[in-house]
Scaffold this active site. Structure first.
Site, PDB file in Angstrom:
ATOM      1  N   SER A  16      46.226  73.605  70.897  1.00 30.78           N
ATOM      2  CA  SER A  16      47.061  73.725  70.116  1.00 30.78           C
ATOM      3  C   SER A  16      47.703  73.149  69.034  1.00 30.78           C
ATOM      4  CB  SER A  16      48.527  73.421  71.293  1.00 30.78           C
ATOM      5  OG  SER A  16      49.644  73.175  71.492  1.00 30.78           O
ATOM      6  N   TYR A  35      48.964  68.739  79.097  1.00 34.82           N
ATOM      7  CA  TYR A  35      48.996  70.420  78.377  1.00 34.82           C
ATOM      8  C   TYR A  35      48.496  69.156  76.480  1.00 34.82           C
ATOM      9  CZ  TYR A  35      48.805  74.148  75.628  1.00 34.82           C
ATOM     10  OH  TYR A  35      49.130  75.258  75.068  1.00 34.82           O
TER      11      TYR A  35
END
Length: 265
Positions: free
Chosen positions: A142, A155
């Site tokens: 990401s 995350y």
């Protein structure tokens, strides 16, 4: 060996980037093994791809938060005579509650899904790719891997792990014909924010920040075929990443490959 004789395993294939990867690879003639929790969606997608592209498309419903799932997937492939030549580690989610207020089984599931499972799938499939002299692995990281950490969230750390381990494995496997790429998209139109419960907040962001799954997949697949260990799709995302990283990704990769005192081979 051509795409028509190769098979891609795609996790998280029932929606978003995973579905886009399945369609992209089927259009190029790859056979597919689709994995996700929702068997009904997988079966619908498999039927679509068989009809549209005349490719073999197998389905295996599995929850990758289950520690037994990666071995079950690979064992199923072996029993069906499926040789995994391409691995798309796409399945993922993100918590949206405070770390100390989240039950440990929930956090453990997040780690299992996005750290342990993709690492195990790579370990279980990369050896065969290396022996055959060809393979492609795309790991969904990401843009968050290049950003400051988010309060309370695992995350950012998880996606940083994915980005770094992808580069480490690419260094090992590339001489044997196996490319590993960390695909690092920013905001992408998918169900991700619905699952997180952040759709209202996300919808307020400027349109220039968003990409469609097909765009992300196209750039990611071109990157892994070209042997690029990191792919940040989209001009805006590249600008954001370059603005928060002290060293360019390419230079970090070169330094990691050449200055590692523990490298083997």
């Amino acid at each position: 060996m051509t795409a028509n004789s190769r098979t891609a395993l795609v996790t998280g294939a029932s929606a978003g980037i995973g579905t886009a990867f399945a369609r992209h690879l089927a259009a190029q003639g790859y056979s597919l093994l689709l994995v996700a929790r929702r068997a009904d969606r997988l079966n619908d997608l498999a039927a679509e791809l068989r009809d549209t592209h005349a490719v073999r498309c197998d389905v295996f419903a599995a929850d990758l938060t289950d520690p037994a799932a990666p071995a079950a997937i690979v064992d199923h492939a072996t029993l069906q005579g499926i040789q995994i030549d391409v691995l798309i580690n796409n399945a993922g989610l993100s918590g949206n509650t405070a770390f100390t207020e989240t039950p440990w089984p929930t956090l453990a599931g997040e780690i299992q899904l996005m750290v342990t499972a993709p690492t195990e799938l790579m370990h279980r499939t990369a050896g065969g790719m290396r022996e055959r002299g060809w393979g492609r692995i795309v790991n969904l990281s990401s843009l968050a891997a290049f950003s400051p950490p988010g309060a309370s969230l695992l995350y950012t750390g998880i996606k940083s792990y994915v980005a770094l381990v992808s580069q480490s494995l690419d260094m090992e496997l590339k001489p044997h014909g196996v490319h590993v790429t960390a695909l690092c998209p920013g905001f992408t139109h998918s169900e991700f924010h619905d699952v997180m419960g952040t759709r209202d907040t996300a919808s307020k962001l400027p349109g220039i920040l968003w990409q469609e799954p097909d765009e992300v997949v196209r750039e990611g697949w071109n990157a892994v075929m070209a042997g690029k260990p990191v792919c940040i799709p989209g001009t805006v995302n590249k600008i954001v990443a370059s603005g928060v990283r002290p060293l360019p990704v390419r230079l970090q990769y070169v330094l990691g490959r050449t200055l590692n005192p523990f490298k083997n081979g």
